[in-house]
Design an enzyme around this catalytic site. Sequence first.
Site, short mmCIF file in Angstrom:
data_model
loop_
_atom_site.label_atom_id
_atom_site.label_comp_id
_atom_site.label_asym_id
_atom_site.label_seq_id
_atom_site.Cartn_x
_atom_site.Cartn_y
_atom_site.Cartn_z
N CYS A 74 13.22 12.12 6.82
CA CYS A 74 12.92 11.81 8.29
C CYS A 74 14.41 12.00 9.06
O CYS A 74 14.49 11.79 10.13
CB CYS A 74 12.54 10.20 8.28
SG CYS A 74 13.68 8.98 7.52
N GLU B 173 8.68 17.27 14.84
CA GLU B 173 9.05 16.97 13.62
C GLU B 173 8.42 17.95 12.54
O GLU B 173 7.31 18.31 12.53
CB GLU B 173 8.74 15.79 13.00
CG GLU B 173 9.59 15.67 11.70
CD GLU B 173 9.15 14.15 11.07
OE1 GLU B 173 7.99 13.77 11.19
OE2 GLU B 173 10.20 13.56 10.56
N GLY C 143 6.28 5.64 8.29
CA GLY C 143 5.28 7.06 7.84
C GLY C 143 5.46 7.79 9.24
O GLY C 143 6.48 7.79 9.99
N SER C 144 4.36 8.61 9.65
CA SER C 144 4.14 9.37 10.75
C SER C 144 4.13 8.63 12.08
O SER C 144 3.59 7.45 12.06
CB SER C 144 3.20 10.49 10.44
OG SER C 144 1.93 9.71 10.52
N VAL D 116 0.39 7.65 12.86
CA VAL D 116 -0.39 6.70 12.24
C VAL D 116 0.48 5.40 12.62
O VAL D 116 -0.08 4.06 12.75
CB VAL D 116 -0.20 6.68 10.58
CG1 VAL D 116 -0.45 5.27 9.88
CG2 VAL D 116 -0.96 7.86 10.06
N GLY D 117 1.75 5.44 13.02
CA GLY D 117 2.49 4.34 13.50
C GLY D 117 2.06 3.90 14.66
O GLY D 117 1.85 2.45 14.98
N LYS E 283 0.99 -1.32 -0.09
CA LYS E 283 0.08 0.12 -0.11
C LYS E 283 0.94 1.32 -0.11
O LYS E 283 1.48 1.59 0.89
CB LYS E 283 -0.87 0.09 1.28
CG LYS E 283 -2.27 0.71 1.18
CD LYS E 283 -2.13 1.99 0.66
CE LYS E 283 -1.96 3.13 1.58
NZ LYS E 283 -1.89 4.67 1.24
N GLU F 220 9.17 2.62 11.10
CA GLU F 220 10.03 3.66 11.11
C GLU F 220 9.14 4.90 11.07
O GLU F 220 8.61 5.33 10.02
CB GLU F 220 10.81 3.43 9.81
CG GLU F 220 11.86 2.34 9.94
CD GLU F 220 13.02 2.61 11.34
OE1 GLU F 220 13.11 3.57 11.62
OE2 GLU F 220 13.22 1.30 11.61
N GLN G 1 1.06 20.24 2.97
CA GLN G 1 2.56 20.39 3.60
C GLN G 1 2.74 21.78 3.52
O GLN G 1 3.60 22.10 4.73
CB GLN G 1 3.42 19.41 2.77
CG GLN G 1 4.72 19.31 3.49
CD GLN G 1 4.73 18.26 4.90
OE1 GLN G 1 3.94 17.51 4.80
NE2 GLN G 1 5.43 18.99 5.69
P1 NAP Z 1 1.88 9.13 7.10
O1 NAP Z 1 0.61 9.94 7.07
O2 NAP Z 1 1.82 8.32 8.23
O3 NAP Z 1 1.46 7.82 5.85
C1 NAP Z 1 2.26 6.78 5.45
C2 NAP Z 1 1.48 5.71 4.85
O4 NAP Z 1 0.60 5.25 5.74
C3 NAP Z 1 0.70 6.24 3.49
O5 NAP Z 1 0.73 5.42 2.64
C4 NAP Z 1 -0.62 6.39 4.16
O6 NAP Z 1 -1.63 6.46 3.28
C5 NAP Z 1 -0.60 5.24 5.30
N1 NAP Z 1 -1.50 5.44 6.20
C6 NAP Z 1 -2.36 6.63 6.68
N2 NAP Z 1 -3.04 6.46 7.54
C7 NAP Z 1 -3.06 4.93 7.60
C8 NAP Z 1 -3.76 4.16 8.62
N3 NAP Z 1 -4.77 4.44 9.58
N4 NAP Z 1 -3.63 2.80 8.58
C9 NAP Z 1 -2.65 2.31 7.69
N5 NAP Z 1 -2.03 3.26 6.62
C10 NAP Z 1 -2.36 4.36 6.99
O7 NAP Z 1 3.25 9.74 6.70
P2 NAP Z 1 3.69 10.29 5.32
O8 NAP Z 1 3.06 11.84 5.36
O9 NAP Z 1 3.21 9.88 4.15
O10 NAP Z 1 5.13 10.42 5.51
C11 NAP Z 1 5.86 11.32 6.33
C12 NAP Z 1 6.24 10.83 7.82
O11 NAP Z 1 7.04 9.49 7.56
C13 NAP Z 1 7.01 11.79 8.61
O12 NAP Z 1 6.68 11.55 9.74
C14 NAP Z 1 8.57 11.01 8.22
O13 NAP Z 1 9.55 11.33 9.34
C15 NAP Z 1 8.19 9.65 8.20
N6 NAP Z 1 9.40 8.85 7.48
C16 NAP Z 1 9.93 8.26 8.23
C17 NAP Z 1 11.16 7.67 7.84
C18 NAP Z 1 11.96 6.46 8.58
O14 NAP Z 1 12.54 5.57 7.90
N7 NAP Z 1 11.97 6.78 9.76
C19 NAP Z 1 11.59 7.34 6.23
C20 NAP Z 1 10.66 8.69 5.57
C21 NAP Z 1 9.44 9.13 6.09
P3 NAP Z 1 -1.89 7.64 2.64
O15 NAP Z 1 -1.37 7.57 1.45
O16 NAP Z 1 -3.61 7.83 2.31
O17 NAP Z 1 -1.58 8.80 3.18
#
Ligand code: NAP
Length: 482
Positions: A282, A381, A226-227, A230-231, A173, A248, A329
Site C-alpha cells: 500500500c 492503485e 485491504g482494498s 471492501v473498505g 479473519k 487502512e 493478480q
Molecule cells: P481485500 O480484497 O480488500 O481483502 C482484505 C481482507 O478483507 C481479506 O481478508 C478478505 O478476505 C476480506 N474481505 C473481502 N471481502 C470482504 C467483505 N465483503 N467483508 C469483509 N471482509 C472481506 O484486499 P487484499 O486484496 O487482500 O489486499 C490488497 C489491498 O490492501 C490493497 O488495496 C492494498 O493497498 C491494501 N493494503 C493497505 C494497507 C494499509 O495499511 N493502508 C496495507 C496493506 C494492504 P479474502 O481472503 O476472502 O479475500
Amino acid sequence: MSNLTNNFIAGSWIEGSSYVANINPSDTNDTIGQYAQASISQLEDALHASKAAQQKWTETGLEQRQAILMNIGEEMMARSAELGELLSREEGKPLAEGKGEVYRAGQFFTYYAAEVLRQSGDTADSVRAGVEVDVRREAMGTVAIISPWNFPTATASWKIAPALAFGNAVIWKPANLTPASAVALTEIISRQDMPEGLFNLVMGSGSSIGQTLAESSQVDAISFTGSYDVGRQIAAAAAKNLTKFQLELGSKNPLVIMDDADMDVAVAAATAGAYGSTGQKCTASSRLVVHEKIHDEFVDRMSKSTSSLKVGHALEEGTQIGPAVSEQQLNSNLGYMDLARKEGCEVVCGGDALELATPGFYMQPALLTGGDNSMKLNREELFAPMACVIKVADYDEALKVANDTDFGLVSGIITRSLSRASHFRRNAEAGCVMVNLPTAGTDYHVPFGGRKNSSFGPREQGQYAKELYTQVKTSYILAGNP
Ligand code: NAP
Ligand code: MG
C-alpha cells in the site's frame, strides 16, 4: 485428505465446514496445505466465547498480560527464519523480506507489552464542590480484525497486539490467500495462559465470514486493512450497528525527484519503493514525479536498476523480486501494462510475464515513461511491480501532481534543498511523508495511516492505536464526610 489445518475457536482447534488449498505462487506444484473455512455458526461460537473471556482478561493482572504479549513477540522473533520461510512460500515475497516481516511482527508484540504498563488517566476536581472526577480508558470489548495477504503477519500483528494489550478479545479473519502465516501466529498465541475464547481465528472467504463478522452486532470495534471497495462495504456494515471502525486502504503514492536530488539516493529509493514486495504494498511508489532537467539521466539510471533486478522463486538465494501472489493478480498486472501502452506510455523495460524453472506468477518489473497524471494508469492503485515516470517543469508542478490523487497514504521527495523538503513536508496531502527515503518502510512506535480514500478513523501503531482499541469513561465521585 492430509495436511488439514483448522480454525481456533473458543480455545480449541475446530474442523472447518470445508477446506481450501494454499498454493505456493513461486511454484504452483507446491501445495502448502488445506485450510479450514469456518461456518457461520462457528463464527457465532467465537463471538459468544469472546464475551466471557474478555471480561476475565480485564480482570487479569497487568504484569501477566504484559508477560503474555512479551512471550508471543519473543517467540516470533526467535522463529523469524522458520516462520518467514513459510510466509515467503505462501505469499511469494523474497525470503529476506518474509523473515524481516515476522521479526517486525514480533516487535509489535514486545512494543505493546510495554504499553500495557503505561497506565495513565486524568483526575480533576468537579465544578461542583466536594465532587471528584476520574477519566480513564477501558477496553472496547470484542474486536474484529480483517487483514490482507500482502503483509499477512505484520498487518495482523499491529492490530492483534494493541487489541490484546488494551484489554480486548479478538476475532481474526485473515486473507484466504495466506492462511499458513495466520495459523502459525495463532498457534503461538494458543499456547499462552489466557482465557479460552479471548483470541479466535476464523479463516474463510471475505464475502461470507468476513462480511458476517463486520455485520455482527456482537462486535464492538473493527480494524480493517485491504482494498478501497471492501473498505466501503465494511464501513456500511459498521454504520448499521454504529460499530466503531478503522480502515487502512489502498494508495497511489508519488515519489518526487527534484533537479537537485542525489541521483544515487533517488534511484535507490525509487527502485525499492516501486518494486519491493513485487509492488504489492500500500506504500509502493507507482508514480515517479521527475523534474525535466534530470528526467533523461534518471530514466537511464532507473532503467539499468530496474532491468538488473533478479526475478525468481521467493525461497531461492539471490531473488530480489518474487512472483505476484496469484494468477488473478498477475493478470491484473499484465492488464495494466496493456492499459499503459493504450494510454500512450513508453515501456522502457520489463512488463512481460516470465517463465522460470518452476511454474509461478512471474513478471519482469516495468519502467514506463511519458506518463500524464490524468491517465487511468496514474489514478488507480496497481499493486504491481510497475512505475510510471511523470515529467514536471518545476517544484510547484511536482507538488501539484503529487497531491492530485484520490489517495493519500505516503508522499515522498528526493531533494538536497532543506526549504523545498520542509515545504513539501508541510504541504503534501498524505498521512506519511518521506524525505530522501523510499515511500515504503515505516516504524512501529509512531502512527501509521493516510488521508482521503486511503484511510478512515484513528491511526494505527504506536500509542495512537489506543484511540481505536479503548473508549473513555468519565466518573464523578461525591467525596464522603470523614
Ligand atoms: P481485500 O480484497 O480488500 O481483502 C482484505 C481482507 O478483507 C481479506 O481478508 C478478505 O478476505 C476480506 N474481505 C473481502 N471481502 C470482504 C467483505 N465483503 N467483508 C469483509 N471482509 C472481506 O484486499 P487484499 O486484496 O487482500 O489486499 C490488497 C489491498 O490492501 C490493497 O488495496 C492494498 O493497498 C491494501 N493494503 C493497505 C494497507 C494499509 O495499511 N493502508 C496495507 C496493506 C494492504 P479474502 O481472503 O476472502 O479475500
Ligand atoms: Mg498461497
